[in-house]
Design a protein around this motif. Structure first.
Motif, mmCIF file in Angstrom:
data_model
loop_
_atom_site.group_PDB
_atom_site.id
_atom_site.type_symbol
_atom_site.label_atom_id
_atom_site.label_comp_id
_atom_site.label_asym_id
_atom_site.label_seq_id
_atom_site.Cartn_x
_atom_site.Cartn_y
_atom_site.Cartn_z
ATOM 1 N N GLY A 160 0.788 -1.225 0.000
ATOM 2 C CA GLY A 160 0.000 0.000 0.000
ATOM 3 C C GLY A 160 0.823 1.279 0.000
ATOM 4 O O GLY A 160 0.250 2.373 -0.021
ATOM 5 N N PHE A 161 2.156 1.144 0.036
ATOM 6 C CA PHE A 161 3.027 2.319 -0.023
ATOM 7 C C PHE A 161 3.884 2.232 -1.273
ATOM 8 O O PHE A 161 4.487 1.187 -1.550
ATOM 9 C CB PHE A 161 3.924 2.400 1.220
ATOM 10 C CG PHE A 161 4.864 3.579 1.196
ATOM 11 C CD1 PHE A 161 4.411 4.844 1.516
ATOM 12 C CD2 PHE A 161 6.198 3.423 0.821
ATOM 13 C CE1 PHE A 161 5.271 5.941 1.476
ATOM 14 C CE2 PHE A 161 7.055 4.502 0.777
ATOM 15 C CZ PHE A 161 6.588 5.771 1.105
ATOM 16 N N ASP A 162 3.925 3.318 -2.025
ATOM 17 C CA ASP A 162 4.722 3.370 -3.254
ATOM 18 C C ASP A 162 5.943 4.243 -2.997
ATOM 19 O O ASP A 162 5.834 5.474 -2.900
ATOM 20 C CB ASP A 162 3.885 3.942 -4.396
ATOM 21 C CG ASP A 162 4.580 3.819 -5.745
ATOM 22 O OD1 ASP A 162 5.737 4.290 -5.857
ATOM 23 O OD2 ASP A 162 3.967 3.279 -6.684
ATOM 24 N N ALA A 163 7.101 3.608 -2.887
ATOM 25 C CA ALA A 163 8.331 4.341 -2.571
ATOM 26 C C ALA A 163 8.683 5.330 -3.671
ATOM 27 O O ALA A 163 9.212 6.420 -3.403
ATOM 28 C CB ALA A 163 9.474 3.361 -2.343
ATOM 29 N N ASP A 177 6.390 10.416 10.550
ATOM 30 C CA ASP A 177 7.026 9.490 9.615
ATOM 31 C C ASP A 177 7.002 10.111 8.214
ATOM 32 O O ASP A 177 5.950 10.561 7.755
ATOM 33 C CB ASP A 177 6.264 8.157 9.617
ATOM 34 C CG ASP A 177 6.979 7.062 8.843
ATOM 35 O OD1 ASP A 177 7.233 7.266 7.634
ATOM 36 O OD2 ASP A 177 7.262 6.009 9.426
ATOM 37 N N PRO A 178 8.129 10.154 7.533
ATOM 38 C CA PRO A 178 8.159 10.768 6.194
ATOM 39 C C PRO A 178 7.140 10.174 5.228
ATOM 40 O O PRO A 178 6.652 10.862 4.325
ATOM 41 C CB PRO A 178 9.591 10.496 5.720
ATOM 42 C CG PRO A 178 10.381 10.341 6.984
ATOM 43 C CD PRO A 178 9.447 9.688 7.960
ATOM 44 N N ARG A 179 6.793 8.898 5.413
ATOM 45 C CA ARG A 179 5.812 8.275 4.528
ATOM 46 C C ARG A 179 4.430 8.884 4.724
ATOM 47 O O ARG A 179 3.665 9.068 3.765
ATOM 48 C CB ARG A 179 5.779 6.761 4.761
ATOM 49 C CG ARG A 179 7.056 6.065 4.329
ATOM 50 C CD ARG A 179 7.095 4.613 4.787
ATOM 51 N NE ARG A 179 7.152 4.501 6.250
ATOM 52 C CZ ARG A 179 7.338 3.361 6.921
ATOM 53 N NH1 ARG A 179 7.469 2.224 6.248
ATOM 54 N NH2 ARG A 179 7.391 3.356 8.238
ATOM 55 N N PHE A 180 4.090 9.218 5.972
ATOM 56 C CA PHE A 180 2.807 9.859 6.219
ATOM 57 C C PHE A 180 2.835 11.325 5.801
ATOM 58 O O PHE A 180 1.895 11.822 5.167
ATOM 59 C CB PHE A 180 2.415 9.756 7.697
ATOM 60 C CG PHE A 180 1.087 10.384 8.004
ATOM 61 C CD1 PHE A 180 -0.091 9.820 7.538
ATOM 62 C CD2 PHE A 180 1.004 11.572 8.737
ATOM 63 C CE1 PHE A 180 -1.328 10.402 7.798
ATOM 64 C CE2 PHE A 180 -0.219 12.165 9.000
ATOM 65 C CZ PHE A 180 -1.389 11.578 8.530
ATOM 66 N N VAL A 181 3.908 12.020 6.145
ATOM 67 C CA VAL A 181 4.034 13.422 5.741
ATOM 68 C C VAL A 181 3.931 13.540 4.221
ATOM 69 O O VAL A 181 3.235 14.421 3.690
ATOM 70 C CB VAL A 181 5.353 14.026 6.251
ATOM 71 C CG1 VAL A 181 5.539 15.443 5.708
ATOM 72 C CG2 VAL A 181 5.392 14.029 7.777
ATOM 73 N N GLY A 182 4.601 12.635 3.511
ATOM 74 C CA GLY A 182 4.538 12.649 2.050
ATOM 75 C C GLY A 182 3.136 12.405 1.543
ATOM 76 O O GLY A 182 2.718 12.977 0.520
ATOM 77 N N THR A 183 2.388 11.571 2.237
ATOM 78 C CA THR A 183 1.006 11.290 1.833
ATOM 79 C C THR A 183 0.125 12.516 2.028
ATOM 80 O O THR A 183 -0.682 12.862 1.149
ATOM 81 C CB THR A 183 0.454 10.097 2.647
ATOM 82 O OG1 THR A 183 1.279 8.943 2.408
ATOM 83 C CG2 THR A 183 -0.975 9.783 2.249
ATOM 84 N N VAL A 184 0.272 13.188 3.168
ATOM 85 C CA VAL A 184 -0.515 14.403 3.421
ATOM 86 C C VAL A 184 -0.191 15.466 2.374
ATOM 87 O O VAL A 184 -1.099 16.118 1.825
ATOM 88 C CB VAL A 184 -0.234 14.943 4.839
ATOM 89 C CG1 VAL A 184 -0.987 16.261 5.060
ATOM 90 C CG2 VAL A 184 -0.647 13.917 5.894
#
Length: 598
Positions: free
Chosen positions: A452-455, A486-493
């Protein structure tokens, strides 16, 4: 016959008492109200323009009307409308549904009380009471006596008791309002006291009830009026007999003009449970919260662990959907639907929603009936279903009717079911069950991170292996799936703000669905974005957007499901509990603390 003119905007107020509710427009006209309960036959259906017969309303018409103003009595569900004519005359209409505590229970009849008071001059009014039956298809038979009129609506007889001239009301003839008049529309029962005494006493006791209830709330320092109005709205949307909370009071108000995205929301979506319970818990509305938890747990603890996304307010499972020909629709924009086909869908997030809502039972010491080991055992089969379904296709929380995929949000909610069961097991000191559920939660968590996460894109995606964005991904930190920094969440927002935000609103998604391309902002998603902005440290931006959304509430502080991007016009069913939950949660996060003011 030409459809009767309907209200041209959702500038409506709601009065209710936990068993009955009515929507009233800016000119004191009742345009929506179902009997005998929220999901019943809309005896007042003018909002959706009946085609077979005129009416479906309860109007107080002032001749030569020039202006109107409207407000709630502070901290109550009592609505006051002042109508002024071109000659300086004015009349005040006070509307409420009686509610107070007596005999160790709540008095909450299927009843609307109306108090008419001349304020200036010689106002000339007409009372139009025109209920219809069978979704506008039937005119009810009427009978009358010296002080009452009976309307034989199918399945329920409404009785108007009044000190107004009955013949003038029955024949809808205008007359000069020279003194206070009172109208009580309710069950076919004789009042045991003068109608004026009943209305005055009922209003006083109802006002007292609501103000006592509001005083019990734990509200934030900032935006108190908005939070209080949202809290009262949530309370009014609870069917107290079972504890169910409807998604909205209406059916078939479209999400956008001529979109045919017209749905019946007069049912209880289990998904809403987690959100409503969290909002009520933060406000300290424990009785309302516990009643809703009872409804949710009642359904969750049945022998059948295959949960539907929604149920009727009386626990009904089958909610067959059909189109109603006798109503043209909001502003004539049909179809009008009765029932909701989503009850047949597979939406795997529902297992997490129920466990999340039920978790409150085990940790809140204020509740009268806290959770125990036996309750935990009844929830565990839901966790097993969540684990089995976490990587299986479903319709998703947006209830796609034409496709099924493995939705990231659904998988996260399956993880949440297992995660919360592990936490409950810790609380109950069941180490074996802690290990069992923690292992399952970890397996789901790892799968979601992988699929569910696309790097390459730098953000979570809507489906396993997909690449699109979905506003529900804003909730990952709130559910504890990932830390807010988490950078993955920040990037999503940041990606959602870039691709889904337009002005002061958010799309749920922008990819075409079964009905084309979405056109309006989904109000709860905007609040999710505000909450996520605050979580990642962009507080000033979050507060600015929150203030902008508050300005788009209707004149009485109520919100529908959707808002137009261009002009902020309200669309979708009304009032929407999801939207008011979002307002409360965002306000609680963004408000200054009381210590800062004192």
């Amino acid at each position: 016959m030409k459809p009767a003119p309907g209200n041209q905007a959702l500038d409506l107020g709601m009065v209710g008492n936990g068993g009955f509710a009515a929507l009233i427009d800016a000119h004191a006209r009742v345009v929506w109200g179902c009997v005998p309960a929220f999901d019943g036959d809309p005896a007042f259906c003018a909002l959706l323009q009946p085609t077979a017969h005129p009416g479906g309303d309860f109007a107080i018409e002032l001749e030569d009307l020039a202006s109107a103003e409207q407000h709630y009595l502070p901290n109550t569900a009592v609505l006051r409308t002042i109508l002024r004519d071109r000659h300086g005359a004015a009349v005040e209409v006070t509307d409420f549904a009686p509610r107070w505590r007596q005999y160790d229970r709540f008095y909450r009849p299927v009843m609307l009380a109306r108090h008419l008071r001349p304020l200036a001059g010689s106002p000339r009014i007409r009372v139009r009471l025109r209920p219809l039956g069978d979704y506008g298809a039937l005119q009810p038979e009427t009978t009358w006596g010296s002080n009452h009129i009976r309307y034989l609506v199918p399945g329920f007889t409404l009785r108007l008791t009044t000190d107004a001239p009955v013949r003038l009301v029955r024949e809808q003839r205008p007359f000069v309002l020279e003194r206070d008049l009172h109208l009580v529309l309710g069950p076919d029962e004789t009042l045991t006291q003068p109608v004026a005494d009943f209305v005055h006493g009922a209003q006083q006791r109802t006002v007292g009830y609501w103000r006592d209830w509001v005083r019990s709330l734990s509200i934030p320092l900032d935006w108190q009026e908005a939070v209080i109005r949202s809290a009262i709205t949530l309370k009014l949307c609870q069917y107290e007999e079972t504890g169910a909370v409807v998604a909205a009071m209406t059916t078939s108000i479209p999400e956008a003009a001529h979109s045919e995205r017209n749905w019946d929301y007069r049912y209880c979506w289990l998904r809403d449970a987690a959100f409503v319970v969290r909002a009520l818990n933060r406000l300290g509305a424990t009785r309302t919260m516990e009643s809703y938890l009872g409804y949710v747990f009642n359904i969750a603890s049945t022998e059948d662990v295959e949960l539907q996304p929604l149920y009727g307010i009386g626990f009904e499972a089958e909610l067959a959907e059909d189109e109603v020909d006798s109503l043209a629709g909001y502003r004539g924009m049909g179809p009008v639907r009765r029932g909701n086909l989503a009850w047949l869908q597979k939406q795997h997030d529902v297992y997490g929603s129920v466990v999340l809502a039920s978790t409150q039972l085990f940790f809140d010491l204020r509740l009268e009936h806290p959770g125990d080991a036996a309750m935990f055992e009844r929830l565990e089969p839901l966790g097993e279903r969540a684990f089995a379904l976490h990587d299986q296709p479903d319709a998703g929380l947006w209830e796609f009717r034409g496709r099924a995929e493995v939705h990231t949000y659904s998988s996260v909610m399956c993880w949440a079911a297992c995660d919360r069961l592990a936490r409950i097991a810790v609380h109950l000191r069941l180490p074996g069950r802690v290990r069992y559920w923690r292992e399952r939660a970890d397996v789901i968590h790892a799968r979601i991170i992988k699929e569910g996460f696309d790097a390459g894109l730098g953000h979570f995606v809507d489906t396993f292996g997909g690449e699109r964005l979905d506003a529900s991904l804003l909730l990952l930190a709130d559910f504890g799936f990932i830390k807010a920094d988490d950078p993955r969440f920040v990037g999503t927002v940041e990606a959602i703000g870039r691709d889904l935000k337009r002005g002061h609103g958010l799309f749920r998604y922008i990819a075409p669905d079964d009905f084309g391309v979405p056109e309006t902002s989904f109000t709860i998603c905007t609040f999710w974005y505000i909450d996520a902005l605050a979580a990642i440290g962009r507080i000033d931006e979050a507060r600015e957007l929150f203030e902008a959304v508050l300005q788009r509430r209707n004149p009485l502080g109520l919100l529908s499901e959707d808002l137009a991007f261009e002009d902020g016009e309200a669309w979708g069913n009304f009032p929407q509990t999801y939207s008011h939950v979002g307002l409360i949660i965002a306000a609680m996060r963004l408000s200054r603390s009381w210590q800062e003011a004192t």
